[in-house]
Design a protein around this motif. Sequence first.
Motif, mmCIF file in Angstrom:
data_model
loop_
_atom_site.group_PDB
_atom_site.id
_atom_site.type_symbol
_atom_site.label_atom_id
_atom_site.label_comp_id
_atom_site.label_asym_id
_atom_site.label_seq_id
_atom_site.Cartn_x
_atom_site.Cartn_y
_atom_site.Cartn_z
ATOM 1 N N ALA A 1 0.958 -0.953 0.142
ATOM 2 C CA ALA A 1 0.055 -0.027 -0.299
ATOM 3 C C ALA A 1 0.743 1.069 0.095
ATOM 4 C CB ALA A 1 -1.164 -0.116 1.190
ATOM 5 N N ASN A 2 0.504 2.374 -0.876
ATOM 6 C CA ASN A 2 1.968 3.140 -1.045
ATOM 7 C C ASN A 2 0.728 4.849 -0.801
ATOM 8 O OD1 ASN A 2 -0.690 3.622 -2.603
ATOM 9 N ND2 ASN A 2 1.028 4.640 -4.547
ATOM 10 N N ARG B 1 -5.188 5.698 1.481
ATOM 11 C CA ARG B 1 -6.507 5.075 1.080
ATOM 12 C C ARG B 1 -5.854 3.811 -0.028
ATOM 13 N NH1 ARG B 1 -7.918 7.425 -5.026
ATOM 14 N NH2 ARG B 1 -9.526 5.941 -5.902
ATOM 15 N N SER B 2 -4.792 3.291 -0.345
ATOM 16 C CA SER B 2 -4.194 1.837 -0.181
ATOM 17 C C SER B 2 -4.977 1.506 0.538
ATOM 18 C CB SER B 2 -3.438 1.870 -1.347
ATOM 19 O OG SER B 2 -2.611 2.350 -2.024
ATOM 20 N N ALA B 3 -4.277 1.559 1.785
ATOM 21 C CA ALA B 3 -4.017 0.852 3.333
ATOM 22 C C ALA B 3 -5.303 0.682 3.408
ATOM 23 C CB ALA B 3 -3.579 0.943 4.443
ATOM 24 N N CYS C 1 4.505 2.063 2.355
ATOM 25 C CA CYS C 1 5.791 3.053 2.030
ATOM 26 C C CYS C 1 5.178 3.751 0.974
ATOM 27 C CB CYS C 1 6.271 1.708 0.539
ATOM 28 S SG CYS C 1 5.511 1.711 -0.427
ATOM 29 N N SER C 2 6.046 4.484 0.004
ATOM 30 C CA SER C 2 5.483 5.545 -1.006
ATOM 31 C C SER C 2 6.236 5.333 -1.945
ATOM 32 C CB SER C 2 5.956 7.294 -0.219
ATOM 33 O OG SER C 2 5.279 7.419 1.265
ATOM 34 N N GLU C 3 6.021 5.896 -2.948
ATOM 35 C CA GLU C 3 6.867 6.249 -4.108
ATOM 36 C C GLU C 3 6.795 4.358 -4.808
ATOM 37 O OE1 GLU C 3 6.709 9.041 -5.425
ATOM 38 O OE2 GLU C 3 6.343 10.331 -3.926
#
Length: 232
Positions: free
Chosen positions: A7-8, A11-13, A27-29
Amino acid sequence: MKLEICANSYRSAINAEKSGADRIELCSELSVGGITPSYGLLKKVSEEISIPVHVLMRPRSGDFCYSDDEFQIIKNNIKLCKELGFNGIVSGVLNTDNSIDIERTSELIALAKPLYFTFHRAFDCVPNPKKALEILINLKVDRILTSGLQVKAADGIDLLKELQSIAGNQLIILPGSGISIKNVHLFRAAGFREIHTSASKISSDEKNIYFGNNSQTVSDSETIKEILKVIK
């Protein structure tokens, strides 16, 4: 079989949890392979997501050979994630020849305890995966996230199966990269205990203008549900 969603974003989480995923790697990016999320995202997820969350510890894109300052940043972020109550850490360090940096990786594992420790896809850079596997077994990591040294895990499935056979119950081989509803059956048939995917789709909002690109990649609820139908 367990499903870990990469999940980035918040919202994804949320989509991952509501759709029935077993665990999140936060994570991000994703466009650069993932980096450590911001404090704000970490705090919100820690407060509002109830399924287990493992956090990526990668201070920047690029290689996995870090300066002393970058290594300290990783350690500081691990301490923060322990304070916030996360379930696991996803990290790892390589030497300049892409072999496992045993000393530094061991230090991160010790610091992360009692959280779970996943050695991330730095593994896919190693020159000798079987030797690297033995090292990580000896270091007592809980799992290795890997595509089998290929761009897509489906192309590396033979090596993935071999690595899991060698590992036995000593650690979990977690296949990841390019796993989708089209190929997830291959990993279920091969007997893997867990899989990793972002299950994402690209969305955009033409009303907003961003520098360079206005598209967003989000873990998709319906895709997650479809994958779960296959593996559960």
